[in-house]
Design a protein around this motif. Structure first.
Motif, PDB file in Angstrom:
ATOM      1  N   ASN A  62     -40.495  31.853 -28.886  1.00 45.21           N
ATOM      2  CA  ASN A  62     -41.602  32.440 -28.119  1.00 45.21           C
ATOM      3  C   ASN A  62     -41.278  32.485 -26.626  1.00 45.21           C
ATOM      4  OD1 ASN A  62     -43.126  32.757 -30.448  1.00 45.21           O
ATOM      5  ND2 ASN A  62     -44.180  30.798 -30.205  1.00 45.21           N
ATOM      6  N   ILE A  63     -40.605  31.437 -26.163  1.00 46.62           N
ATOM      7  CA  ILE A  63     -40.237  31.390 -24.745  1.00 46.62           C
ATOM      8  C   ILE A  63     -39.184  32.451 -24.435  1.00 46.62           C
ATOM      9  CG2 ILE A  63     -39.072  29.961 -23.001  1.00 46.62           C
ATOM     10  CD1 ILE A  63     -40.478  27.544 -24.528  1.00 46.62           C
ATOM     11  N   MET A  64     -38.245  32.653 -25.353  1.00 51.31           N
ATOM     12  CA  MET A  64     -37.240  33.690 -25.157  1.00 51.31           C
ATOM     13  C   MET A  64     -37.897  35.071 -25.069  1.00 51.31           C
ATOM     14  SD  MET A  64     -34.381  32.165 -24.769  1.00 51.31           S
ATOM     15  CE  MET A  64     -35.374  30.845 -24.011  1.00 51.31           C
ATOM     16  N   GLU A  65     -38.916  35.262 -25.869  1.00 48.59           N
ATOM     17  CA  GLU A  65     -39.652  36.534 -25.806  1.00 48.59           C
ATOM     18  C   GLU A  65     -40.322  36.693 -24.446  1.00 48.59           C
ATOM     19  OE1 GLU A  65     -43.153  38.927 -28.278  1.00 48.59           O
ATOM     20  OE2 GLU A  65     -42.251  37.108 -29.134  1.00 48.59           O
ATOM     21  N   GLU A  66     -40.919  35.616 -23.939  1.00 50.67           N
ATOM     22  CA  GLU A  66     -41.543  35.645 -22.611  1.00 50.67           C
ATOM     23  C   GLU A  66     -40.510  35.938 -21.530  1.00 50.67           C
ATOM     24  OE1 GLU A  66     -43.568  31.975 -21.895  1.00 50.67           O
ATOM     25  OE2 GLU A  66     -44.646  32.047 -23.813  1.00 50.67           O
ATOM     26  N   PHE A  67     -39.300  35.414 -21.730  1.00 51.34           N
ATOM     27  CA  PHE A  67     -38.217  35.617 -20.761  1.00 51.34           C
ATOM     28  C   PHE A  67     -37.506  36.947 -20.947  1.00 51.34           C
ATOM     29  CE2 PHE A  67     -37.202  30.801 -20.002  1.00 51.34           C
ATOM     30  CZ  PHE A  67     -38.389  30.677 -19.294  1.00 51.34           C
ATOM     31  N   ASP A  68     -37.941  37.734 -21.955  1.00 48.45           N
ATOM     32  CA  ASP A  68     -37.305  39.010 -22.288  1.00 48.45           C
ATOM     33  C   ASP A  68     -35.839  38.805 -22.677  1.00 48.45           C
ATOM     34  OD1 ASP A  68     -37.424  41.739 -22.735  1.00 48.45           O
ATOM     35  OD2 ASP A  68     -36.750  42.244 -20.704  1.00 48.45           O
ATOM     36  N   GLU A  69     -35.605  37.756 -23.465  1.00 48.08           N
ATOM     37  CA  GLU A  69     -34.266  37.425 -23.959  1.00 48.08           C
ATOM     38  C   GLU A  69     -34.222  37.631 -25.475  1.00 48.08           C
ATOM     39  OE1 GLU A  69     -31.617  36.482 -22.275  1.00 48.08           O
ATOM     40  OE2 GLU A  69     -32.433  36.015 -20.299  1.00 48.08           O
ATOM     41  N   LYS A  70     -33.027  37.770 -26.028  1.00 45.10           N
ATOM     42  CA  LYS A  70     -32.851  37.906 -27.464  1.00 45.10           C
ATOM     43  C   LYS A  70     -33.304  36.623 -28.171  1.00 45.10           C
ATOM     44  CE  LYS A  70     -30.794  41.950 -27.219  1.00 45.10           C
ATOM     45  NZ  LYS A  70     -31.444  43.191 -27.733  1.00 45.10           N
ATOM     46  N   SER A  71     -33.904  36.782 -29.357  1.00 42.50           N
ATOM     47  CA  SER A  71     -34.455  35.623 -30.070  1.00 42.50           C
ATOM     48  C   SER A  71     -33.376  34.638 -30.512  1.00 42.50           C
ATOM     49  CB  SER A  71     -35.269  36.085 -31.280  1.00 42.50           C
ATOM     50  OG  SER A  71     -34.442  36.812 -32.187  1.00 42.50           O
ATOM     51  N   PHE A  72     -32.126  35.111 -30.757  1.00 38.23           N
ATOM     52  CA  PHE A  72     -31.082  34.190 -31.220  1.00 38.23           C
ATOM     53  C   PHE A  72     -30.725  33.140 -30.167  1.00 38.23           C
ATOM     54  CE2 PHE A  72     -28.479  37.491 -29.173  1.00 38.23           C
ATOM     55  CZ  PHE A  72     -27.526  36.749 -28.493  1.00 38.23           C
ATOM     56  N   ARG A  73     -31.118  33.390 -28.914  1.00 38.34           N
ATOM     57  CA  ARG A  73     -30.855  32.404 -27.862  1.00 38.34           C
ATOM     58  C   ARG A  73     -31.588  31.095 -28.139  1.00 38.34           C
ATOM     59  NH1 ARG A  73     -26.289  34.200 -25.605  1.00 38.34           N
ATOM     60  NH2 ARG A  73     -26.511  36.242 -24.595  1.00 38.34           N
ATOM     61  N   ALA A  74     -32.718  31.170 -28.841  1.00 40.47           N
ATOM     62  CA  ALA A  74     -33.490  29.963 -29.152  1.00 40.47           C
ATOM     63  C   ALA A  74     -32.668  28.996 -29.997  1.00 40.47           C
ATOM     64  CB  ALA A  74     -34.786  30.334 -29.873  1.00 40.47           C
ATOM     65  N   VAL A  75     -31.971  29.545 -31.012  1.00 38.87           N
ATOM     66  CA  VAL A  75     -31.134  28.702 -31.870  1.00 38.87           C
ATOM     67  C   VAL A  75     -29.979  28.122 -31.073  1.00 38.87           C
ATOM     68  CG1 VAL A  75     -29.618  28.675 -33.885  1.00 38.87           C
ATOM     69  CG2 VAL A  75     -31.772  29.952 -33.958  1.00 38.87           C
ATOM     70  N   GLN A  76     -29.377  28.927 -30.205  1.00 37.44           N
ATOM     71  CA  GLN A  76     -28.278  28.434 -29.375  1.00 37.44           C
ATOM     72  C   GLN A  76     -28.721  27.257 -28.508  1.00 37.44           C
ATOM     73  OE1 GLN A  76     -27.126  32.105 -27.354  1.00 37.44           O
ATOM     74  NE2 GLN A  76     -25.270  32.236 -28.614  1.00 37.44           N
ATOM     75  N   ILE A  77     -29.881  27.402 -27.869  1.00 31.45           N
ATOM     76  CA  ILE A  77     -30.395  26.334 -27.006  1.00 31.45           C
ATOM     77  C   ILE A  77     -30.671  25.080 -27.830  1.00 31.45           C
ATOM     78  CG2 ILE A  77     -32.347  25.619 -25.556  1.00 31.45           C
ATOM     79  CD1 ILE A  77     -32.575  28.642 -24.763  1.00 31.45           C
ATOM     80  N   PHE A  78     -31.299  25.266 -28.975  1.00 33.98           N
ATOM     81  CA  PHE A  78     -31.631  24.132 -29.844  1.00 33.98           C
ATOM     82  C   PHE A  78     -30.361  23.385 -30.256  1.00 33.98           C
ATOM     83  CE2 PHE A  78     -32.756  21.956 -33.756  1.00 33.98           C
ATOM     84  CZ  PHE A  78     -34.045  21.497 -33.515  1.00 33.98           C
ATOM     85  N   GLN A  79     -29.325  24.134 -30.624  1.00 32.70           N
ATOM     86  CA  GLN A  79     -28.080  23.493 -31.053  1.00 32.70           C
ATOM     87  C   GLN A  79     -27.378  22.780 -29.905  1.00 32.70           C
ATOM     88  OE1 GLN A  79     -26.314  26.989 -33.028  1.00 32.70           O
ATOM     89  NE2 GLN A  79     -26.403  25.849 -34.953  1.00 32.70           N
ATOM     90  N   TRP A  80     -27.412  23.373 -28.724  1.00 36.86           N
ATOM     91  CA  TRP A  80     -26.816  22.691 -27.575  1.00 36.86           C
ATOM     92  C   TRP A  80     -27.485  21.335 -27.341  1.00 36.86           C
ATOM     93  CZ3 TRP A  80     -22.337  23.468 -25.574  1.00 36.86           C
ATOM     94  CH2 TRP A  80     -21.795  24.745 -25.469  1.00 36.86           C
ATOM     95  N   ILE A  81     -28.797  21.300 -27.468  1.00 36.57           N
ATOM     96  CA  ILE A  81     -29.554  20.070 -27.190  1.00 36.57           C
ATOM     97  C   ILE A  81     -29.396  19.057 -28.310  1.00 36.57           C
ATOM     98  CG2 ILE A  81     -31.871  19.107 -26.883  1.00 36.57           C
ATOM     99  CD1 ILE A  81     -32.659  21.822 -25.610  1.00 36.57           C
ATOM    100  N   HIS A  82     -29.640  19.489 -29.548  1.00 36.14           N
ATOM    101  CA  HIS A  82     -29.809  18.550 -30.655  1.00 36.14           C
ATOM    102  C   HIS A  82     -28.574  18.362 -31.536  1.00 36.14           C
ATOM    103  CE1 HIS A  82     -34.063  18.253 -29.724  1.00 36.14           C
ATOM    104  NE2 HIS A  82     -34.109  19.567 -29.662  1.00 36.14           N
ATOM    105  N   GLN A  83     -27.611  19.255 -31.429  1.00 31.50           N
ATOM    106  CA  GLN A  83     -26.402  19.122 -32.234  1.00 31.50           C
ATOM    107  C   GLN A  83     -25.210  18.745 -31.363  1.00 31.50           C
ATOM    108  OE1 GLN A  83     -24.309  22.617 -34.325  1.00 31.50           O
ATOM    109  NE2 GLN A  83     -25.672  21.840 -35.938  1.00 31.50           N
ATOM    110  N   LYS A  84     -25.088  19.431 -30.214  1.00 29.49           N
ATOM    111  CA  LYS A  84     -23.953  19.165 -29.317  1.00 29.49           C
ATOM    112  C   LYS A  84     -24.300  18.144 -28.240  1.00 29.49           C
ATOM    113  CE  LYS A  84     -22.341  23.870 -30.200  1.00 29.49           C
ATOM    114  NZ  LYS A  84     -22.057  25.202 -29.647  1.00 29.49           N
ATOM    115  N   ASN A  85     -25.592  17.881 -28.067  1.00 27.88           N
ATOM    116  CA  ASN A  85     -26.059  16.819 -27.163  1.00 27.88           C
ATOM    117  C   ASN A  85     -25.505  16.940 -25.748  1.00 27.88           C
ATOM    118  OD1 ASN A  85     -25.879  14.308 -29.813  1.00 27.88           O
ATOM    119  ND2 ASN A  85     -27.419  15.856 -29.411  1.00 27.88           N
TER     120      ASN A  85
END
Length: 345
Positions: A16-39
């Motif tokens: 939802n935030i990516m949509e507000e930022f006018d960014e592609k939705s797949f960026r959400a998964v990338q951000i999530f993985q950077w935080i919670h998988q790659k730490n």
């Protein structure tokens, strides 16, 4: 929006935030993985994100990293105790324990605790505040970075009463269990409670596959009320009814934590009374030789009393183990190291 904690956001919220930022939705998964998988430690390390998106994230969201304030490593068993400073300078503690079946992290769910149990150092200064899901996750992430070891099991048994912070706990479990994050299975997570009956029913309704550990510590209400103020609100009978309901809803075995205290709750007659209450129940009793707390006059049971108590419970067909004492040379019991740190401050 700046007050929002990036570590506590689900993928759909990030979308939802990516949509507000006018960014592609797949960026959400990338951000999530950077935080919670790659730490990663900071937003600028998310190298596959456009620079302008990284700048938007920095402007609009908190990045609440914990600061390692102090660390103690046991010379006996390599148990490691961590003191972390939060953004508001409050101090919490976590523990890394090594077992043959994998590494276990014991994390805190609150700063302090308001339950007032007589044998616990966490509650001596009362409750300061709840931890966010992100602050609980960050304990796991920081432990893994510092130790360079994978955490495979989590016990929410550090400072605080987890069910007193249930919404954040549920979000923590959802995020740590996510396949695009750490993917730690629910059956590898144990949540401890002193017996908040209404919250136990609420937790049961979620039908999670975590292990519920109930801090019982007494065979009857008379003894329990002397050690645990919560016993004045909820009787053992009410707690056991909630446990039966939890088992029915989840088909998961309950663990009962029982801290053995010399001449308080460790006699054979106490074991028999407890055995009568628990026989036939899908449960396991974890006997805990009490860690002495400097501010308390309570003393740990003798090894012979522990053995007699275990044998008596097992005679009722109740699976009973004695918790291995870890980190006794580094104040590894709940709340102890934080207490010493605050006293020095």
């Amino acid at each position: 929006m700046k007050s929002r904690d990036l570590l506590s956001l689900r993928i759909d919220e990030l979308s939802n935030i990516m949509e507000e930022f006018d960014e592609k939705s797949f960026r959400a998964v990338q951000i999530f993985q950077w935080i919670h998988q790659k730490n990663v430690d900071q937003i600028d390390e998310m190298m596959n994100l456009p620079k302008d998106l990284r700048e938007k994230l920095k402007r609009n969201f908190e990045w609440n990293k914990l600061k390692l304030e102090q660390k103690a490593v046991s010379n006996i068993d390599k148990t490691t105790k961590y003191l972390f400073a939060l953004k508001d300078n409050n101090i919490i503690e976590s523990v890394l324990m090594h077992y043959t079946y994998g590494n276990t992290a014991c994390i805190s769910s609150q700063v302090g605790c308001r339950m007032g149990c007589a044998f616990c150092a966490s509650t001596l200064d009362g409750l300061i505040r709840n931890l966010t899901a992100g602050e609980m996750l960050e304990q796991i992430y920081q432990i893994q970075k510092d130790s360079n070891e994978k955490v495979s099991n989590i016990v929410i048994m550090g400072s605080g009463e987890p069910l007193d912070n249930l919404d954040n706990i549920l979000l923590f479990i959802e995020l740590i269990n996510h396949p695009k994050g750490q993917n730690i299975g629910q059956r590898h997570i144990t949540l401890s409670t002193c017996g908040l009956v209404d919250k136990m029913y609420e937790l049961a309704s979620k039908k999670l596959q975590i292990t519920l550990a109930v801090s019982l510590h007494a065979p009857n209400d008379t003894i329990r009320e002397k050690m645990m103020p919560i016993a004045k609100k909820y009787s053992i009978e009410e707690i056991l009814e909630a446990c039966h309901h939890y088992i029915e809803m989840t088909n998961r075995r309950i663990t009962f934590e029982y801290a053995l205290i010399d001449h308080v709750n460790d006699r054979i007659e106490h074991a028999r009374e407890l055995g009568e209450r628990l026989k036939g129940m899908l449960c396991h009793v974890n006997l805990i030789p009490m860690n002495p707390v400097k501010e308390s006059s309570l003393k740990e049971s003798t090894s012979s009393s522990v053995k007699d108590f275990q044998d008596t419970l097992q005679s009722y067909g109740i699976q009973t183990t004695v918790r291995r004492k870890l980190g006794s040379d580094i104040d590894a019991a709940c709340g102890q190291l934080r207490r010493r740190y605050l006293e020095k401050k």
